[in-house]
Design a protein around this motif. Structure first.
Motif, PDB file in Angstrom:
ATOM      1  N   ASN A  90       0.799  -1.226   0.000  1.00  0.00           N
ATOM      2  CA  ASN A  90       0.000   0.000   0.000  1.00  0.00           C
ATOM      3  C   ASN A  90       0.833   1.278   0.000  1.00  0.00           C
ATOM      4  OD1 ASN A  90      -2.614  -1.176  -0.043  1.00  0.00           O
ATOM      5  ND2 ASN A  90      -2.305  -1.781   2.081  1.00  0.00           N
ATOM      6  N   PRO A  92       2.983   3.645  -2.185  1.00  0.00           N
ATOM      7  CA  PRO A  92       3.332   3.869  -3.590  1.00  0.00           C
ATOM      8  C   PRO A  92       4.816   4.142  -3.833  1.00  0.00           C
ATOM      9  CG  PRO A  92       1.990   5.673  -2.736  1.00  0.00           C
ATOM     10  CD  PRO A  92       2.045   4.630  -1.668  1.00  0.00           C
ATOM     11  N   GLU A  93       5.529   4.643  -2.839  1.00  0.00           N
ATOM     12  CA  GLU A  93       6.965   4.899  -3.019  1.00  0.00           C
ATOM     13  C   GLU A  93       7.751   3.599  -3.191  1.00  0.00           C
ATOM     14  OE1 GLU A  93       5.407   8.389  -0.587  1.00  0.00           O
ATOM     15  OE2 GLU A  93       5.089   6.237  -0.610  1.00  0.00           O
ATOM     16  N   VAL A  95       8.337   0.657  -5.123  1.00  0.00           N
ATOM     17  CA  VAL A  95       7.999   0.211  -6.476  1.00  0.00           C
ATOM     18  C   VAL A  95       8.338  -1.261  -6.698  1.00  0.00           C
ATOM     19  CG1 VAL A  95       8.092   2.523  -7.488  1.00  0.00           C
ATOM     20  CG2 VAL A  95      10.156   1.105  -7.454  1.00  0.00           C
TER      21      VAL A  95
END
Length: 156
Positions: A90, A92-93, A95
């Motif tokens: 959860n 987003p940073e 990857v």
């Protein structure tokens, strides 16, 4: 799965330029359009082609920081692992995230704007995930190679 030479040629083209039409791909691999389309369609049905996306240039979007962060958990029981993984997907940073063998439990690839954004991310998100014993950050300095292309030649 077994792939013949034409399959590999088609897949190499698709992973380097997903915007090409079936007709263009068929011409490049020297086959007619219908059989080429059937192969591509079969790759999609079989899940060989997972998704069609556009790759963005992170530098042009102001995301200049790439950090590889190793994580060790306090406990590696099933509940702890599931909690950690549920939290990581959860963010987003993050990857990429991999479980590892050896001295570390996980390796994360984290993309942020700059070092301050990375520090904020660690303090506000990563450090709050329960059961993390230690993290080690490795800041990328120079990108030598960045590709999403798989080494398809090894499939022949």
């Amino acid at each position: 799965m077994k792939f013949d030479k034409k399959d590999v040629e088609i897949l190499k083209i698709l992973q380097t330029d997903g915007r090409m039409s079936t007709a263009e791909i068929a011409e490049k691999v020297n086959m007619s359009q219908s059989p080429c389309w059937r192969r591509i369609n079969q790759f999609e049905r079989d899940g060989v082609i997972k998704n069609k996306v556009n790759l963005l240039d992170r530098s042009k979007l102001g995301m200049d920081m790439v950090v590889f962060t190793s994580i060790n958990l306090v406990s590696t029981n099933l509940e702890s692992i599931e909690t950690f993984e549920r939290e990581i997907v959860n963010l987003p940073e993050v990857v990429e995230c991999y479980t590892m063998t050896g001295m570390i439990d996980y390796m994360l690839k984290i993309v942020t704007r700059d070092i301050q954004h990375y520090e904020q991310f660690v303090r506000s998100h990563l450090a709050l995930i329960p059961n993390i014993r230690e993290t080690h950050s490795h800041v990328s300095v120079t990108e030598i190679k960045d590709t999403s292309c798989l080494p398809l030649e090894t499939q022949l």
